[in-house]
Enzyme design. Structure first.
Site, PDB file in Angstrom:
ATOM      1  N   CYS A   2       0.857  -1.184   0.000  1.00 41.27           N
ATOM      2  CA  CYS A   2       0.000   0.000   0.000  1.00 41.27           C
ATOM      3  C   CYS A   2       0.891   1.232   0.000  1.00 41.27           C
ATOM      4  CB  CYS A   2      -0.871   0.036   1.246  1.00 41.27           C
ATOM      5  SG  CYS A   2      -2.001  -1.363   1.347  1.00 41.27           S
ATOM      6  N   GLY A  28      -0.861   0.749  -5.021  1.00 46.20           N
ATOM      7  CA  GLY A  28      -2.159   0.155  -4.728  1.00 46.20           C
ATOM      8  C   GLY A  28      -3.247   0.808  -5.548  1.00 46.20           C
ATOM      9  N   ASN A 100       0.886   0.781   6.107  1.00 41.55           N
ATOM     10  CA  ASN A 100       1.332  -0.012   4.970  1.00 41.55           C
ATOM     11  C   ASN A 100       2.063  -1.198   5.563  1.00 41.55           C
ATOM     12  OD1 ASN A 100       2.506  -1.045   2.608  1.00 41.55           O
ATOM     13  ND2 ASN A 100       4.257   0.337   2.769  1.00 41.55           N
ATOM     14  N   GLY A 101       1.599  -2.406   5.278  1.00 41.82           N
ATOM     15  CA  GLY A 101       2.280  -3.573   5.816  1.00 41.82           C
ATOM     16  C   GLY A 101       1.318  -4.659   6.213  1.00 41.82           C
ATOM     17  N   TYR A 255      11.429  -3.963  -7.299  1.00 33.77           N
ATOM     18  CA  TYR A 255      10.178  -3.793  -8.038  1.00 33.77           C
ATOM     19  C   TYR A 255       9.216  -2.742  -7.497  1.00 33.77           C
ATOM     20  CZ  TYR A 255       5.562  -4.848  -9.929  1.00 33.77           C
ATOM     21  OH  TYR A 255       4.324  -4.744 -10.501  1.00 33.77           O
ATOM     22  N   ASP A 361      13.094  -9.210 -17.040  1.00 34.01           N
ATOM     23  CA  ASP A 361      11.953  -8.805 -16.207  1.00 34.01           C
ATOM     24  C   ASP A 361      12.449  -8.656 -14.769  1.00 34.01           C
ATOM     25  OD1 ASP A 361       9.428  -8.041 -15.534  1.00 34.01           O
ATOM     26  OD2 ASP A 361       8.433  -9.908 -16.120  1.00 34.01           O
ATOM     27  N   ASP A 362      11.661  -7.957 -13.947  1.00 35.63           N
ATOM     28  CA  ASP A 362      12.123  -7.743 -12.577  1.00 35.63           C
ATOM     29  C   ASP A 362      12.166  -9.045 -11.782  1.00 35.63           C
ATOM     30  OD1 ASP A 362       9.278  -7.882 -11.410  1.00 35.63           O
ATOM     31  OD2 ASP A 362       9.135  -6.249 -12.843  1.00 35.63           O
TER      32      ASP A 362
END
Ligand code: SF4
Length: 476
Positions: A2, A28, A100-101, A255, A361-362
């Site tokens: 988030c 998000g 966030n978490g 990322y 790609d990541d």
């Protein structure tokens, strides 16, 4: 994953909140919400993107010089309005919080809150656990004469009780602005400051990129277990209330974070350049000689271009991206993810045709998106497709707020490199070496549990079982 923001100072904060959330939209896209405070809390939250949730009429009524905002990607709980942040409670004082978490000892906390403090949780969002634990700790103080020390000891007790990875911002009505992180600083939170003609504005955000847009100067990242309280006179009080080592999420650099963000003094773009160059060794070891190197837009650009530079092979933009379609990694279902990739990426035939293409790609999560990409490149006429993952094999689910997949869905947890290469249909597969990555960051004490299985908060079996059960239930 988030994104959170919070502002406090001598001006109305609503526009900073909306612009800040817009800069964090990549973290998000399920829902967005804002709470501001003047004499009461003003709330607007809904499912959807920031630009869909906040209209002029909402901005007009979100009054106050203190406020917090949130963009949500669902990790715990369902994607419904009930679970959209911020959350607010009216006692003590009035508290509004965002986080966030992820909280991992939710069963134990839920039980304690109900049996010992008679609080019934109303949602399946773990933010409630943090909010009510903090509220319960504050309630034990002399509320009429609440001191800074009371606030710090309440936070310290909350950090000791609530296990997991989290960064939080709280408005304490008529008292001030409170910010703290988990004891190991797993999730990011950065402080900024701006001088205005009316006076100082303080800001907090998941990523520094918010401050670039809003003209704030970045002060620095919150350290593990650090608490900052800004009182009503705008005095800033800082204290490390509960530290248990350090384990910042390495995947933010790979990322999640935007390339223009600076986290713990490292520019994300520069970290990706370094990681891209590190991949060259593994490609040489496999004897691969691609004609061109292309990236999967947009997070792999710095890996791919740096790798090309290191190998002295041309970098090309071989996949054209439609920017108006969301991130595939954070689309909730496999079907949606495939749909997003199909509509988002278009191979440029003239660049791909007849070439040995190394596509960077990541990371590889389930392998299905990578498989689809390889198919797209073959259809565009690639002679060979080498798939390069800038991340090491992801073998373990994240329990700190990133909804990657459960173990059985993570292709690298079930299959070795050759098997994954066969599954995605690539002529060769190259992963970043976990050993090289750990060596590169050995002084930084980062969390790499999704690769190594070493969860910094200790034993994770119970929580892993829980996410597995939740996933199975949602599939029924
Ligand atoms: S498990 Fe992986 S994604 Fe989760 S916090 Fe650790 S490094 Fe980040």
């Amino acid at each position: 994953m988030c994104g959170i923001v919070g502002f406090y100072g001598h001006r109305e904060v609503v526009h900073d909140l909306v612009l800040g959330l817009t800069a964090l939209q990549h973290r998000g896209q399920d829902s967005a919400g804002i709470v501001t405070f003047n004499t009461i809390f003003h709330v607007r939250k809904a499912l959807g993107l920031v630009k869909e949730v906040f209209r002029e009429e909402h901005l007009r009524r979100l009054k106050g010089n203190i406020g917090i905002g949130h963009v949500r990607y669902t990790t715990q709980g369902t994607n419904e309005l009930l679970n959209v942040q911020p959350f607010a409670v009216n006692y003590p004082f009035g508290l509004a919080m965002v986080h966030n978490g992820n909280v991992i000892n939710f069963k134990e906390l839920r039980k304690t809150l109900y049996e010992e403090h008679h609080r019934l949780l109303e949602t399946s969002n773990d933010l409630e656990l943090l909010l009510y634990t903090l509220a319960t700790e504050l309630e034990t103080k002399d509320l009429k004469n609440l001191t800074i020390d009371d606030i710090f000891t309440s936070v310290a007790a909350t950090q000791q009780k609530v296990r997991g990875g989290y960064a939080t911002i709280t408005v304490i009505a008529n008292r001030g602005f409170l910010v703290f992180t988990d004891p190991q600083g797993i999730r990011p939170l950065v402080m900024g400051i701006r001088k205005t003609p009316e006076g100082i504005m303080y800001g907090f955000a998941s990523e520094s990129t918010c401050f670039d847009y809003l003209g704030y100067e970045t002060v620095g990242d919150l350290e593990p277990g650090q608490t900052i309280f800004i009182d009503n006179q705008m005095n800033v009080h800082k204290h490390t209330t509960c530290q248990q080592g350090k384990a910042f999420c390495i995947f933010e650099y790979i990322y999640f974070a935007r390339e223009d963000s600076v986290i713990h003094n490292r520019l994300v773009a520069s970290e990706r350049v370094k990681m891209g160059k590190m991949l060259a060794k593994n490609i040489r070891q496999k004897g691969l000689e691609p004609d061109i190197i292309i990236d999967v837009p947009a997070s792999a650009y710095f890996f791919a271009s740096a790798l090309a530079e290191e190998l002295n092979i041309p970098y090309r933009r071989g996949l054209s991206k439609n920017n108006h379609i969301g991130r595939s990694f954070i689309s909730p279902t496999q079907k949606e993810r495939e749909h997003v990739v199909r509509n988002k990426l278009n191979p440029i035939k003239a660049i791909i045709q007849g070439k040995k293409v190394a596509v960077v790609d990541d990371s590889i999560v389930r392998g299905t998106t990578s498989k689809h990409l390889v198919k797209l490149l073959r259809r565009a006429g690639a002679e060979k497709v080498y798939f390069i993952s800038a991340a090491p094999p992801i073998k373990n689910p994240c329990i700190y707020g990133i909804d990657m997949a459960i173990s059985t869905e993570l292709i690298a947890s079930q299959h070795n490199e050759d098997e994954v290469a066969r599954f995605i249909g690539a002529d060769a597969l190259v992963y970043q070496s976990l050993h090289d990555l750990q060596t590169r960051y050995q002084d930084s004490a980062l969390c790499d549990a999704c690769f190594s299985g070493h969860y910094p908060t200790g034993e994770a079996t119970e929580f892993l079982q829980h996410i597995e059960q939740e996933r199975m239930a949602s599939k029924k």
